[in-house]
Design an enzyme around this catalytic site. Structure first.
Site, mmCIF file in Angstrom:
data_model
loop_
_atom_site.group_PDB
_atom_site.id
_atom_site.type_symbol
_atom_site.label_atom_id
_atom_site.label_comp_id
_atom_site.label_asym_id
_atom_site.label_seq_id
_atom_site.Cartn_x
_atom_site.Cartn_y
_atom_site.Cartn_z
ATOM 1 N N THR A 16 7.111 -6.861 -9.284
ATOM 2 C CA THR A 16 7.022 -8.014 -8.389
ATOM 3 C C THR A 16 6.171 -7.650 -7.173
ATOM 4 O OG1 THR A 16 9.003 -7.496 -7.055
ATOM 5 C CG2 THR A 16 9.332 -8.706 -9.124
ATOM 6 N N GLY A 17 5.624 -8.665 -6.531
ATOM 7 C CA GLY A 17 4.683 -8.407 -5.441
ATOM 8 C C GLY A 17 3.462 -7.665 -5.939
ATOM 9 N N SER A 20 -0.711 -7.217 -4.254
ATOM 10 C CA SER A 20 -1.052 -6.674 -2.942
ATOM 11 C C SER A 20 -0.374 -5.331 -2.728
ATOM 12 C CB SER A 20 -0.600 -7.652 -1.842
ATOM 13 O OG SER A 20 -1.015 -7.213 -0.558
ATOM 14 N N GLY A 21 -1.040 -4.429 -2.009
ATOM 15 C CA GLY A 21 -0.423 -3.201 -1.530
ATOM 16 C C GLY A 21 0.216 -2.348 -2.599
ATOM 17 N N SER A 146 12.678 1.179 2.089
ATOM 18 C CA SER A 146 11.856 1.630 3.205
ATOM 19 C C SER A 146 12.624 2.680 3.979
ATOM 20 C CB SER A 146 11.520 0.449 4.133
ATOM 21 O OG SER A 146 10.890 0.905 5.338
ATOM 22 N N TYR A 159 13.278 -7.235 9.120
ATOM 23 C CA TYR A 159 12.833 -6.393 8.003
ATOM 24 C C TYR A 159 13.747 -5.178 7.861
ATOM 25 C CZ TYR A 159 9.692 -3.567 5.106
ATOM 26 O OH TYR A 159 9.155 -2.802 4.099
#
Length: 339
Positions: A16-17, A20-21, A146, A159
């Site tokens: 997923t995602g 990008s990045g 993260s 976040y």
């Protein structure tokens, strides 16, 4: 049931995602190593461009347009994987969004939106993947968290909160699947600061353009950790030594770390006169221009020695080595302070 993961070249991997990045780096690396990929993102045009580019190289790739905050959309991803490749072996929950600003500056609706994607998106993917992998006889779920799940930072409160929640979700999921001997590996990958479009994509309430604090690492470092976890059952992998060290220091000396964050945390996340590409700005509710790397002028390390050590050594040995280093660093700081 013992966890037995296939070689990467024999796997079907959902990311997923994916446009990008870190997600894009993961799809490209997985495809180059022979895996079949199901790329998931909101950006339909970027997904089609990715499919065309990788298909032209002979890669096996299918795409699915989905906002991971929508459970029904996430359930469609499994249908795409089954139709294209007969099922899936690893599921990567990577999609994420963010904001910059104080807790008061960020509207409550935006707090909720960050949780809808970063927490509920991971929950949706984890539940859907676990159901499918049980029937398939096992596999891997890899959640991209993260270091901010260990150590909160100013200006990114929502976040940070979601990444703390993802830590708890991942640990709970692992225990539940272990208890039922499902044969499913559950790994949490914790990137440090990575050179992706995240600062440009995030909704910004500060009076200066946002950036990620150094040291930065290339997205391929995260892809390396993620794909390693698809093949080797691991509890946690930190992607980037700078982030790992800050996480350990914050656990060993939380008030000292608070003081450092209070002094420099905001300035370290601002980049005056370099806002990046305007076409990428603010993807909180709608996709914007996607890319592998950020467009701001920054330096990013291409590899992480700390990650390679984690991959090669036992987790307990790695924690012992790095914990000892943190104690020595704190000792040196206290000695200098007394002087």
């Amino acid at each position: 049931m013992a966890i037995k993961l296939k070689p990467l070249r024999k796997q079907v991997i959902v990311v997923t995602g994916a446009t990008s990045g870190n997600g894009l780096a993961t799809v490209e690396a997985a495809a180059s190593r022979g895996a079949a990929c199901v790329a998931v993102a909101r950006n339909e045009a970027a997904l089609e461009a990715l499919r065309a580019r990788l298909s032209a190289r002979g890669a096996r790739i299918a795409t699915c347009v989905a906002d991971v905050s929508d459970l029904a959309a996430v359930e469609r991803v499994v249908e795409v994987a089954i139709e294209a490749f007969g099922g899936l072996d690893s599921w990567i929950n990577n999609a994420g969004i963010g904001t910059y600003g104080t807790l008061e500056q960020v509207p409550v609706a935006d707090h909720r939106r960050v949780f809808d994607v970063n927490y509920f998106g991971v929950l949706h993917g984890s539940l859907v993947a676990a159901h499918h992998l049980r029937e398939r006889g096992g596999g891997a779920i890899v959640n991209v968290g993260s270091i901010l799940g260990d150590r909160a930072i100013l200006q990114q409160g929502p976040y940070c909160a979601t990444k703390h929640a993802v830590q708890a979700l991942t640990d709970t999921l692992r225990m539940e699947l272990d208890r039922e001997n499902a044969g499913i590996s559950v790994t949490l990958v914790k990137p440090g600061a990575i050179d992706t479009p995240f600062p440009e994509h995030a909704r910004n309430f500060m009076d200066q353009p946002p950036r990620l604090p150094p040291p930065l690492y290339a997205p391929q470092v995260v892809a390396d950790a993620v794909l390693f976890s698809c093949v080797h059952p691991r509890r946690t992998l930190y992607a980037g030594g700078g982030g790992l060290l800050s996480s350990i220091l914050s656990q060993a000396a939380p008030r000292l770390t608070d003081a450092v964050m209070e002094a420099i945390g905001t300035k370290a996340q601002q980049k005056p006169d370099d806002a990046g590409d305007p076409a990428r700005r603010d993807n909180l509710h709608h996709p914007r221009a996607d890319a592998l790397r950020g467009s701001q002028d920054v330096h990013a390390r291409q590899s992480s020695i700390a990650l390679q050590i984690q991959k090669a050594a036992s987790p307990l040995l790695v924690l012992g080595m790095l914990g000892g280093g943190a104690v020595l660093a704190i000792g040196r700081h206290m000695t200098r302070t007394r002087r």
